[in-house]
Design a protein around this motif. Structure first.
Motif, PDB file in Angstrom:
ATOM      1  N   PHE A  76       4.312   6.631  11.133  1.00 50.72           N
ATOM      2  CA  PHE A  76       5.818   6.269  10.456  1.00 50.72           C
ATOM      3  C   PHE A  76       6.895   7.807   9.862  1.00 50.72           C
ATOM      4  O   PHE A  76       7.354   8.095   9.614  1.00 50.72           O
ATOM      5  N   VAL A  77       5.631   8.448   9.059  1.00 53.29           N
ATOM      6  CA  VAL A  77       5.632   9.198   8.755  1.00 53.29           C
ATOM      7  C   VAL A  77       6.307  10.525   9.654  1.00 53.29           C
ATOM      8  O   VAL A  77       7.436  10.931   9.295  1.00 53.29           O
ATOM      9  N   HIS A 100       4.739  -4.965   5.455  1.00 52.22           N
ATOM     10  CA  HIS A 100       4.714  -6.410   5.398  1.00 52.22           C
ATOM     11  C   HIS A 100       4.506  -7.330   6.156  1.00 52.22           C
ATOM     12  O   HIS A 100       4.587  -8.171   7.325  1.00 52.22           O
ATOM     13  N   GLY A 101       2.862  -7.136   6.880  1.00 50.73           N
ATOM     14  CA  GLY A 101       2.473  -7.829   7.942  1.00 50.73           C
ATOM     15  C   GLY A 101       3.105  -7.299   9.894  1.00 50.73           C
ATOM     16  O   GLY A 101       2.331  -8.022  10.183  1.00 50.73           O
ATOM     17  N   GLU A 102       3.637  -6.529   9.354  1.00 47.13           N
ATOM     18  CA  GLU A 102       4.051  -6.002  11.260  1.00 47.13           C
ATOM     19  C   GLU A 102       3.130  -4.197  11.456  1.00 47.13           C
ATOM     20  O   GLU A 102       3.992  -3.062  11.369  1.00 47.13           O
ATOM     21  N   ARG A 103       2.041  -4.374  10.620  1.00 50.42           N
ATOM     22  CA  ARG A 103       1.444  -2.894  10.935  1.00 50.42           C
ATOM     23  C   ARG A 103       1.249  -2.109  12.194  1.00 50.42           C
ATOM     24  O   ARG A 103       1.514  -1.028  12.419  1.00 50.42           O
ATOM     25  N   GLU A 104       1.637  -2.667  13.280  1.00 49.61           N
ATOM     26  CA  GLU A 104       1.443  -2.201  14.911  1.00 49.61           C
ATOM     27  C   GLU A 104       2.760  -2.069  14.963  1.00 49.61           C
ATOM     28  O   GLU A 104       3.380  -2.099  16.663  1.00 49.61           O
ATOM     29  N   LEU A 105       4.209  -2.745  14.597  1.00 53.22           N
ATOM     30  CA  LEU A 105       5.709  -2.296  14.785  1.00 53.22           C
ATOM     31  C   LEU A 105       5.787  -1.461  15.298  1.00 53.22           C
ATOM     32  O   LEU A 105       6.619  -1.385  16.771  1.00 53.22           O
ATOM     33  N   LEU A 142      10.229   1.087   7.541  1.00 56.11           N
ATOM     34  CA  LEU A 142       8.921   0.358   6.007  1.00 56.11           C
ATOM     35  C   LEU A 142       8.353  -0.349   5.577  1.00 56.11           C
ATOM     36  O   LEU A 142       7.265  -1.188   5.471  1.00 56.11           O
ATOM     37  N   TRP A 143       9.232  -1.116   5.539  1.00 60.37           N
ATOM     38  CA  TRP A 143       9.046  -2.766   4.711  1.00 60.37           C
ATOM     39  C   TRP A 143       8.110  -3.302   5.478  1.00 60.37           C
ATOM     40  O   TRP A 143       7.752  -4.201   5.490  1.00 60.37           O
ATOM     41  N   ARG A 144       8.975  -3.587   6.482  1.00 56.57           N
ATOM     42  CA  ARG A 144       8.196  -4.301   7.518  1.00 56.57           C
ATOM     43  C   ARG A 144       6.627  -4.498   8.174  1.00 56.57           C
ATOM     44  O   ARG A 144       5.371  -5.343   8.141  1.00 56.57           O
ATOM     45  N   PRO A 179       0.586  -0.895   0.002  1.00 58.55           N
ATOM     46  CA  PRO A 179      -0.131   0.424   0.353  1.00 58.55           C
ATOM     47  C   PRO A 179       0.930   0.936  -0.118  1.00 58.55           C
ATOM     48  O   PRO A 179       1.443   1.101   0.159  1.00 58.55           O
ATOM     49  N   LEU A 180       0.748   1.670  -0.659  1.00 61.66           N
ATOM     50  CA  LEU A 180       0.801   3.700  -0.750  1.00 61.66           C
ATOM     51  C   LEU A 180       0.889   4.411  -0.105  1.00 61.66           C
ATOM     52  O   LEU A 180       1.618   5.323   0.975  1.00 61.66           O
ATOM     53  N   LYS A 181      -0.105   4.022   1.239  1.00 63.58           N
ATOM     54  CA  LYS A 181      -0.339   4.616   2.472  1.00 63.58           C
ATOM     55  C   LYS A 181       0.605   4.356   3.031  1.00 63.58           C
ATOM     56  O   LYS A 181       0.277   3.212   3.630  1.00 63.58           O
ATOM     57  N   VAL A 182       1.194   5.297   3.871  1.00 59.82           N
ATOM     58  CA  VAL A 182       1.516   4.452   5.608  1.00 59.82           C
ATOM     59  C   VAL A 182       1.273   5.464   6.348  1.00 59.82           C
ATOM     60  O   VAL A 182       0.756   6.699   6.841  1.00 59.82           O
ATOM     61  N   SER A 183       1.607   4.805   7.317  1.00 60.33           N
ATOM     62  CA  SER A 183       0.270   5.355   9.014  1.00 60.33           C
ATOM     63  C   SER A 183       1.528   6.925   9.243  1.00 60.33           C
ATOM     64  O   SER A 183       2.613   7.103   9.005  1.00 60.33           O
ATOM     65  N   ARG A 184       0.577   7.607   9.504  1.00 58.66           N
ATOM     66  CA  ARG A 184       1.022   9.260  10.013  1.00 58.66           C
ATOM     67  C   ARG A 184       2.128   8.741  11.324  1.00 58.66           C
ATOM     68  O   ARG A 184       3.053   9.983  10.924  1.00 58.66           O
TER      69      ARG A 184
END
Lengths: 302, 429
Positions: free
Chosen positions: A70-71, A98-103, A93-95, A63-68
């Protein structure tokens, strides 16, 4: 194997489009070589930040949208001076994608921990820059603009720890919106002229004014505002680290102020400092008379 | 007298005023005008420098004049003092403020004054400085004005239109103390003025909230699109504060903290400042010969913080009869924990926020970190260490996935072990 060339002083605005491009193309971090500056290959994977969960076969839709969150983190961490930052941020960003949304909520993850550390250091440096930039006024005799009828500009030299000038541009533009100013650092300079921002090359201290008409007043104020009966030098050095001192006009006063503090306190207690005449007794405040004046309806118009 | 000499005298005269933060006001910037200068943010102010007393220098903190018709015993500028006197004109103060501000030395101005001629005249001069900065020079930085209780209420109302913060010093922790040490001041007048300021501040805040509700957009104000109600509705957006002198009279910490609690609750004070009585030249014999230990002021600030941010009650920290004074050797939070060992150990993996806030060495930020990280796994002692917590401090009071303090919590010598070693401040040069 993509090789990404970035300047040593690159920050988020340079890294982000590249990272987005790589992510959309599904190129995993191990295959990217980040180069900042001449002849430096930082491809070597650092053991302690290797992501344990990544499996090469997994290719999810990126997805091109990344969480606020992270930004915000990347925007700061990318201004850090550590050359490994671009590689680490891309791994994060990669992690996340790819499955670690709450990293990022897991502050004990080594990569997250390091990125947070960088962001914290950058944040602190940014704050210190807002505090410690000291402008000096120069007159521009031949240049007069409608916005600047007094023909002056304010120039400051500053040495940040990290590449933070861009992070502070908006702050200085907002505050000093109606005066021409420049902040010059070793790696970059910002110029604000007639409400336009220009970004220029770095320079050296000889290029900025060496004097200012009010600096003596500032030093005078600094010397007199502190209470010599209370010395807390450690607290002062913690907030105003010595690495900034050589560019602060008040810093040369500090050793003398500390040395004489004890003496000053004792002298102050021993005798009056000046043998001035006391104020005349009839000027003392008489509260009842003051209140009575108001009650009698006398006007206060002056 | 040269301007720089006046500055020396009148900065010196202002140094005992502790209440000089530049925080907590509304957001402003200079983009609104074509000639203005200055910005503020809604959060913390910026400390542009630090003095060797460890205090931050954020504002130009001066007296308009140190002439004074009052004779408060503890004050270096009192009428009967021998101190050299000086006086700024209002435009000198304005020019100095702007000059310093442009050079990024300061966030704004903190202006106080001795009382000259009478309270109204003095208050007029103070208000004039603020007015000139705002209206003649479109100054958007921070302004803190001291307020003289006996001045006309209309002047108080005017002051709030230009200043971010107003303050009236309560001076003494008790009314009797005020009568004794500041005979020209009146505790009723002080409290009436504080109440009046509170009313203005509350009213203005409500008006702003009402106006915001009627805006066409629902969006949060951003940096670019700022919808603000017209200027005259904002009264001292950073609220009011006050200052108490500690150690000049014999008030104990219980009296002081109960007083602070009342000030916060009754007048909506943003801050109460505690200024340790400092020796002054040519002092009256009614004053103590020595200042209280500096650490007493420090403990009061720590207690104040506990009341405001850690949900402590005054009675948990001090007691009129059994424990009227805060411990000097250890901080009030640790002192409380040692008195309430039955609360501990607290399990970092299960405890609530309230409980975690009671652990010595755990502040609100780390408590939040614990709460969010423990969603991923059970926390071990090593994890707490990774958060840069002082293990020595918290170990007796917490348990983690791989750790339990055992009998350590009830150890009789625990207090001695945890007492900070105060090494004397060594000069660095």
């Amino acid at each position: 194997m993509p090789v990404v060339d970035l300047e040593p002083c690159s920050d988020f605005t340079d890294w982000q489009p590249v990272a987005r491009h790589l992510l959309t193309d599904g190129i995993p971090p191990e295959q990217v070589s980040w180069c900042t500056g001449p002849a430096q290959d930082l491809f070597a994977v650092d053991d302690e930040v290797r992501s344990p969960g990544y499996l090469p076969e997994q290719r999810r839709a990126t997805p091109l949208k990344v969480s606020r969150r992270f930004v915000d983190l990347a925007r700061f961490a990318a201004s850090h001076s550590d050359p490994a930052r671009f590689d680490l941020l891309y791994r994060l960003l990669w992690r996340i994608s790819h499955g670690e949304r709450e990293l990022l909520a897991n502050s004990l993850d080594p990569m997250v921990h390091r990125a947070n550390q960088w962001a914290k250091e950058v944040g602190r440096d940014r704050h210190k820059m807002r505090a410690f930039v000291r402008f000096r006024e120069v007159s521009l005799r031949d240049v007069s603009t409608p916005a600047n009828p007094e023909q002056t500009a304010f120039i400051a030299w500053f040495e940040p720890e990290h590449f933070i000038l861009n992070l502070n541009a908006e702050f200085f533009c907002r505050r000093f919106h109606n005066m021409d100013w420049s902040i010059v650092s070793p790696y970059q300079s910002l110029h604000w002229q007639q409400q336009q921002l220009y970004v220029g090359a770095g320079s050296d201290p000889s290029q900025v004014p060496q004097q200012d008409a009010l600096e003596d007043y500032w030093r005078c104020y600094y010397a007199h505002i502190f209470n010599p009966a209370r010395l807390k030098v450690q607290a002062m050095c913690r907030e105003m680290p010595k690495k900034y001192w050589h560019n602060l006009p008040e810093a040369p006063l500090i050793p003398q102020l500390i040395k004489t503090a004890d003496q000053r306190t004792r002298t102050m207690l021993a005798a009056p400092t000046h043998a001035q005449g006391k104020l005349p007794e009839n000027t003392r405040f008489r509260r009842e008379a003051w209140l009575a004046r108001e009650d009698s309806g006398e006007s206060d118009n002056r | 007298m040269e301007l720089i000499q006046k500055l020396a005298i009148l900065a010196d005269a202002a140094k005992y005023d502790a209440s000089c933060a530049s925080s907590g006001t509304i957001s402003r910037d200079a983009k609104a005008s074509s000639t203005g200068i200055g910005s503020t943010s809604g959060g913390m102010g910026i400390c542009h420098s630090y003095a060797p007393d460890g205090r931050c220098i954020s504002l130009l903190k001066i007296l308009l004049t140190n002439l004074c018709i009052y004779d408060c015993l503890y004050c270096v500028n009192r009428h009967s003092s021998n101190v050299q006197r000086a006086r700024f004109t209002t435009s000198e103060v304005v020019d100095l403020t702007l000059g310093f501000y442009r050079r990024n030395y300061i966030e704004g101005l903190f202006l106080s004054s001795g009382v000259i001629r009478d309270p109204d005249y003095t208050m007029e001069q103070l208000v004039e400085v603020a007015r000139s900065l705002r209206e003649d020079h479109a100054f958007g930085g921070y302004i803190h004005l001291k307020t003289i209780p006996d001045a006309d209420p209309r002047l108080h109302a005017l002051a709030g239109r230009y200043a971010d913060r107003l303050s009236i010093n309560i001076e003494m922790p008790t009314n009797q103390g005020l009568e004794r040490f500041a005979p020209e001041k009146n505790h009723r007048a002080i409290q009436h003025s504080m109440a009046r300021l509170k009313d203005h501040i509350d009213e203005s805040r409500e008006d702003r909230q009402q106006a915001r509700k009627q805006l066409p957009h629902k969006s949060k104000p951003t940096l670019r699109v700022k919808r603000r109600p017209p200027r005259q509705e904002r009264f001292a957006p950073a609220g009011q504060s006050t200052q108490m002198i500690v150690g000049a009279d014999d008030s104990n910490d219980a009296i002081i903290l109960h007083n602070s609690h009342r000030l916060y609750r009754q007048f909506g004070m943003r801050r109460v400042y505690y200024s340790a009585f400092s020796p002054i030249p040519d002092a009256s014999s009614a004053l103590p010969l020595q200042s209280p230990p500096l650490v007493r002021e420090h403990r009061l600030y720590q207690a104040d913080w506990l009341l405001r941010f850690y949900r402590f009650d005054v009675n948990e920290l001090v007691d009129d009869t059994r424990q009227p004074m805060l411990d000097l050797d250890i901080d009030p939070k640790l002192a409380w924990a040692l008195r309430h060992r039955d609360w501990f150990p607290i399990d970092v993996n299960r405890a609530s926020r309230e409980q975690l806030l009671r652990v010595p060495g755990l502040g609100p930020r780390n408590v939040q970190r614990i709460l969010s990280t423990r969603r991923f796994r059970r926390l071990r002692l090593a994890d707490l260490k990774a958060m840069r917590l002082s293990l020595k401090k918290i170990k007796p009071f917490v348990s983690a996935a791989d750790y339990h303090p055992g009998r350590e919590t009830d150890n009789a010598t625990l207090r001695a072990q945890l007492t900070e070693n105060d090494t004397p401040q060594l000069a660095l040069f």
